[in-house]
Design an enzyme around this catalytic site. Structure first.
Site, PDB file in Angstrom:
ATOM      1  N   GLY A  22       0.808  -1.216   0.000  1.00 63.02           N
ATOM      2  CA  GLY A  22       0.000   0.000   0.000  1.00 63.02           C
ATOM      3  C   GLY A  22       0.837   1.259   0.000  1.00 63.02           C
ATOM      4  N   SER A  28       1.515   3.467  -2.613  1.00 58.99           N
ATOM      5  CA  SER A  28       1.360   4.411  -3.720  1.00 58.99           C
ATOM      6  C   SER A  28       1.171   5.845  -3.233  1.00 58.99           C
ATOM      7  CB  SER A  28       0.168   4.012  -4.595  1.00 58.99           C
ATOM      8  OG  SER A  28      -1.050   4.085  -3.862  1.00 58.99           O
ATOM      9  N   ARG A  29       0.754   5.997  -1.978  1.00 56.00           N
ATOM     10  CA  ARG A  29       0.502   7.357  -1.474  1.00 56.00           C
ATOM     11  C   ARG A  29       0.530   7.348   0.051  1.00 56.00           C
ATOM     12  NH1 ARG A  29      -5.911   8.824  -1.559  1.00 56.00           N
ATOM     13  NH2 ARG A  29      -6.668   6.971  -0.492  1.00 56.00           N
ATOM     14  N   ASN A  78       1.782  -2.189   5.452  1.00 58.85           N
ATOM     15  CA  ASN A  78       1.178  -0.869   5.611  1.00 58.85           C
ATOM     16  C   ASN A  78      -0.235  -0.785   5.037  1.00 58.85           C
ATOM     17  OD1 ASN A  78       1.219   2.273   5.758  1.00 58.85           O
ATOM     18  ND2 ASN A  78       0.885   1.817   3.585  1.00 58.85           N
ATOM     19  N   SER A 125      -2.413   1.550  14.508  1.00 61.23           N
ATOM     20  CA  SER A 125      -2.956   2.902  14.679  1.00 61.23           C
ATOM     21  C   SER A 125      -3.130   3.168  16.164  1.00 61.23           C
ATOM     22  CB  SER A 125      -4.322   3.014  13.989  1.00 61.23           C
ATOM     23  OG  SER A 125      -5.041   4.154  14.420  1.00 61.23           O
ATOM     24  N   TYR A 141     -12.480  -0.367  12.266  1.00 63.91           N
ATOM     25  CA  TYR A 141     -11.084   0.015  12.078  1.00 63.91           C
ATOM     26  C   TYR A 141     -10.271  -0.243  13.340  1.00 63.91           C
ATOM     27  CZ  TYR A 141      -7.085   2.984  10.847  1.00 63.91           C
ATOM     28  OH  TYR A 141      -5.816   3.461  10.581  1.00 63.91           O
ATOM     29  N   ALA A 189     -10.895  -2.363  15.750  1.00 68.54           N
ATOM     30  CA  ALA A 189     -10.768  -3.799  15.963  1.00 68.54           C
ATOM     31  C   ALA A 189      -9.667  -4.383  15.072  1.00 68.54           C
ATOM     32  CB  ALA A 189     -12.095  -4.494  15.683  1.00 68.54           C
ATOM     33  N   LYS A 237      -7.081  -2.821  13.801  1.00 64.89           N
ATOM     34  CA  LYS A 237      -5.760  -2.333  14.192  1.00 64.89           C
ATOM     35  C   LYS A 237      -5.311  -2.927  15.530  1.00 64.89           C
ATOM     36  CE  LYS A 237      -4.896   0.192  10.600  1.00 64.89           C
ATOM     37  NZ  LYS A 237      -3.745  -0.097   9.706  1.00 64.89           N
TER      38      LYS A 237
END
Length: 245
Positions: A9, A11-12, A87, A140, A153, A155, A157
């Site tokens: 992940g 690309s940005r 990532n 996170s 999200y 859960a 992380k």
């Protein structure tokens, strides 16, 4: 010694910042993307023009065969994958858990947790056989503290943190280290689109009174992947401006 680094992940955003930092340190970097080819190719061109050794690799990390193919292609061009940075991840719009559909729940868990697991399993056999290698997972601050209206999200992380600690114990005797970075609020092309007052409020809630940058996260990842942290495994490094204190 320079290494081969695969950043999923990338690309940005945070992933691109991590890929850029490893490339600038002289490592061979595989920039992974699933859909954002234009952004990934722009990063590739930027780093190639600067004289760095980089490649692109596309694939869906939620699919076991594609995860293995991603790693196989990196090995074919750059050799043994010394460092895997898990990532890639997604989040849902802020919503109540009762408004979260099963489809959305599964999509978050499949990308953030299953995808990480499949990529890890794709690199681990060779790392174990060679008794070396480093994995850095990106969690996170919500994986540490939990975020209201961010249940799926949070859960996912939190699962990354548990996975990191358990796997670190399992593979440490084989010379493989596994650690985790838990970013706080980071300004990226996505979050910079938030209303100014929202960003200001977040910064005011952060003890260091500012948002993070992809470079802040990249520095932590670089440290955990380097020999400077050779006696660290199973750790969660919070890079959040003090939010989780």
């Amino acid at each position: 010694m320079k290494h081969t680094v695969l950043v999923t992940g990338s690309s940005r955003g945070i992933g691109a910042g991590i890929a850029r930092r490893f490339a600038k340190e002289g490592h061979r970097v595989a920039i992974h993307y699933r859909e954002r080819e234009d952004a990934a190719r722009a990063l590739l061109n930027e780093l190639v023009q600067a004289g760095h050794s980089v490649m692109l690799v596309q694939g869906d990390i939620r699919d076991e065969a594609q995860a293995r193919e991603i790693v196989s292609r990196v090995r074919a061009q750059f050799g043994f994958v010394d460092i895997l940075v898990n990532n890639a991840g997604i989040a849902l719009p802020t919503q109540l858990v009762t408004d979260t559909s099963l489809g959305d729940w599964n999509r978050v868990l499949e990308t953030n947790v299953t995808g990480m697991h499949l990529m890890t399993n794709a690199v681990l056999p060779e790392m174990i056989s060679q008794k070396r290698g480093t994995i850095v997972n990106i969690s996170s601050m919500w994986g540490v503290t939990g975020g209201s209206c961010e249940v799926a999200y949070s859960a996912s992380k939190a699962a990354i943190i548990g996975y990191t600690k358990a796997l670190a114990k399992e593979v440490a005797p084989s010379g493989v280290r596994v650690n985790c970075v838990a970013p706080g609020f980071v300004l990226t092309d996505m979050t910079s689109a938030f209303p100014e007052e929202v960003i200001r409020d977040i910064c005011e809630e952060t003890p260091l009174l500012r948002a993070g940058t992809p470079e802040d996260i990249a520095s932590a990842v670089l440290f955990l992947a380097s020999e400077e942290s050779s006696f660290m495994t199973g750790q969660v490094l919070c890079v959040d401006g003090g939010r989780c204190i």
